[in-house]
Design an enzyme around this catalytic site. Structure first.
Site, PDB file in Angstrom:
ATOM      1  N   ASN A   6       1.406   6.921  11.258  1.00 50.43           N
ATOM      2  CA  ASN A   6       2.528   6.981  12.197  1.00 50.43           C
ATOM      3  C   ASN A   6       2.299   8.185  13.107  1.00 50.43           C
ATOM      4  OD1 ASN A   6       4.934   7.175  13.544  1.00 50.43           O
ATOM      5  ND2 ASN A   6       6.166   7.675  11.736  1.00 50.43           N
ATOM      6  N   LYS A   8       4.034   9.113  15.588  1.00 44.45           N
ATOM      7  CA  LYS A   8       5.281   9.685  16.133  1.00 44.45           C
ATOM      8  C   LYS A   8       5.113   9.882  17.639  1.00 44.45           C
ATOM      9  CE  LYS A   8       6.213  11.452  11.575  1.00 44.45           C
ATOM     10  NZ  LYS A   8       6.914  12.381  10.717  1.00 44.45           N
ATOM     11  N   HIS A  90      12.946   4.628  10.449  1.00 43.09           N
ATOM     12  CA  HIS A  90      12.360   5.927  10.116  1.00 43.09           C
ATOM     13  C   HIS A  90      13.457   6.986  10.055  1.00 43.09           C
ATOM     14  CE1 HIS A  90       9.919   9.519  10.172  1.00 43.09           C
ATOM     15  NE2 HIS A  90       8.942   8.759   9.727  1.00 43.09           N
ATOM     16  N   GLU A  92      13.540   9.887  11.156  1.00 44.48           N
ATOM     17  CA  GLU A  92      13.741  10.579  12.445  1.00 44.48           C
ATOM     18  C   GLU A  92      14.599   9.723  13.379  1.00 44.48           C
ATOM     19  OE1 GLU A  92       9.603  11.292  13.026  1.00 44.48           O
ATOM     20  OE2 GLU A  92       9.642  12.741  11.379  1.00 44.48           O
ATOM     21  N   GLU A 156       9.897   7.295   1.852  1.00 46.23           N
ATOM     22  CA  GLU A 156       9.610   8.611   2.425  1.00 46.23           C
ATOM     23  C   GLU A 156      10.806   9.509   2.187  1.00 46.23           C
ATOM     24  OE1 GLU A 156       6.572   8.078   6.048  1.00 46.23           O
ATOM     25  OE2 GLU A 156       8.652   8.175   6.649  1.00 46.23           O
ATOM     26  N   GLY A 162       6.979  16.037   7.005  1.00 47.68           N
ATOM     27  CA  GLY A 162       6.612  17.123   7.913  1.00 47.68           C
ATOM     28  C   GLY A 162       6.893  18.504   7.360  1.00 47.68           C
ATOM     29  N   SER A 192       4.145  14.104   3.912  1.00 47.69           N
ATOM     30  CA  SER A 192       3.098  15.120   3.723  1.00 47.69           C
ATOM     31  C   SER A 192       1.888  14.606   2.934  1.00 47.69           C
ATOM     32  CB  SER A 192       3.686  16.381   3.077  1.00 47.69           C
ATOM     33  OG  SER A 192       4.714  16.915   3.909  1.00 47.69           O
TER      34      SER A 192
HETATM   35  P1  13P Z   1       4.182  13.654   7.531  1.00 47.33           P
HETATM   36  O1  13P Z   1       2.989  12.987   6.887  1.00 47.33           O
HETATM   37  O2  13P Z   1       3.821  14.452   8.745  1.00 47.33           O
HETATM   38  O3  13P Z   1       5.002  14.397   6.525  1.00 47.33           O
HETATM   39  O4  13P Z   1       5.119  12.480   8.084  1.00 47.33           O
HETATM   40  C1  13P Z   1       5.445  11.424   7.248  1.00 47.33           C
HETATM   41  C2  13P Z   1       6.097  10.385   8.057  1.00 47.33           C
HETATM   42  O5  13P Z   1       7.201  10.553   8.525  1.00 47.33           O
HETATM   43  C3  13P Z   1       5.368   9.138   8.307  1.00 47.33           C
HETATM   44  O6  13P Z   1       6.209   8.161   8.822  1.00 47.33           O
END
Ligand code: 13P
Length: 232
Positions: A6, A8, A90, A92, A156, A162, A192
């Site tokens: 992903n 982002k 997601h 976010e 997640e 993150g 992560s």
């Molecule tokens: P990170 O791997 O940067 O923690 O992000 C995970 C994520 O949100 C994947 O969709």
């Protein structure tokens, strides 16, 4: 085993093209690989990865086919572009854009009906885990989804996204086992994931792959995770 990257809000068309050209020339066998660029970079990714086994998915998708929904993109539009799937729900999106369990489920349903594969993300916040509510939260989030051959769930935990804080393999296994008891679909772990922790997470029996954020942006770390998955 499925490894999805992903991206982002990283990599416009030029950077996406550079990444896909290098990914295309990389030997990757024994693992299903998906990249999820921002909308503006989907076309170049689809074009450059055509004829490979690597699939391209969007990071979101609207529930209507078309209409007055400024800023949104529909499943048939993604299909027309040659996109294979989409992430929905997601954290976010939930945190910054008001996404809910209901809108996530509606997006998932429409995308599946249009022939897209869907990665539906679920997971608890740190406060919810500390209050002992993890199972209730996961149960509520999953209750909105229906099993489908083209549906994958990504667990997640918000506190691991993150932050560099990864769920222990035991936490991941427990959450995945619980989710599988509710919905019989493959479950990816996200939060992560890095080359250094991929093996211990991916070797858990209920972990069917990973949804990788930060470590999917560099070719070397993404490929290392894909190869770890292929070796298990
Ligand atoms: P990170 O791997 O940067 O923690 O992000 C995970 C994520 O949100 C994947 O969709």
């Amino acid at each position: 085993m499925l490894i999805a990257g992903n991206w982002k809000m990283y990599k416009g068309p030029a950077e996406a093209a550079d990444f896909c050209l290098r990914l295309r020339d990389t030997e990757l066998e024994g693992v299903d690989v998906v990249v999820c660029p921002p909308f503006v970079s989907l076309a170049v990714a689809v074009q450059l990865l055509a004829g490979t086994e690597i699939a391209v998915a969007a990071q979101n998708v609207h529930w209507e086919v078309e209409g007055a929904y400024t800023g949104e993109v529909s499943a048939p539009m993604l299909r027309e572009l040659g996109v294979y799937g989409a992430i929905v729900g997601h954290s976010e999106r939930r945190q910054y854009f008001g996404e809910s369990d209901e809108t996530t489920a509606t997006r998932a349903r429409s995308a599946l009906a249009a022939g897209l594969c869907v990665i539906a993300r679920v997971g608890e916040t740190e406060e919810e885990r500390e209050r002992g509510e993890t199972e209730n939260v996961l149960r509520r989030q999953v209750a909105f989804l229906e099993a489908d051959d083209n549906l994958v769930v990504a667990y997640e935990p918000v506190w691991a996204i993150g932050t560099g804080k990864t769920a222990t393999p035991e936490i991941a296994q427990e959450a995945h086992g619980f989710l599988k008891s509710l919905l019989d679909v493959p479950i990816l772990y996200g939060g992560s994931v890095k080359p250094e922790n991929a093996a211990e997470l991916l070797s858990q029996p209920a972990v069917d792959g990973a949804l990788v954020g930060g470590a999917s942006l560099e070719l070397d770390s993404f490929v290392a995770i894909c190869r770890t998955a292929a070796s298990l």
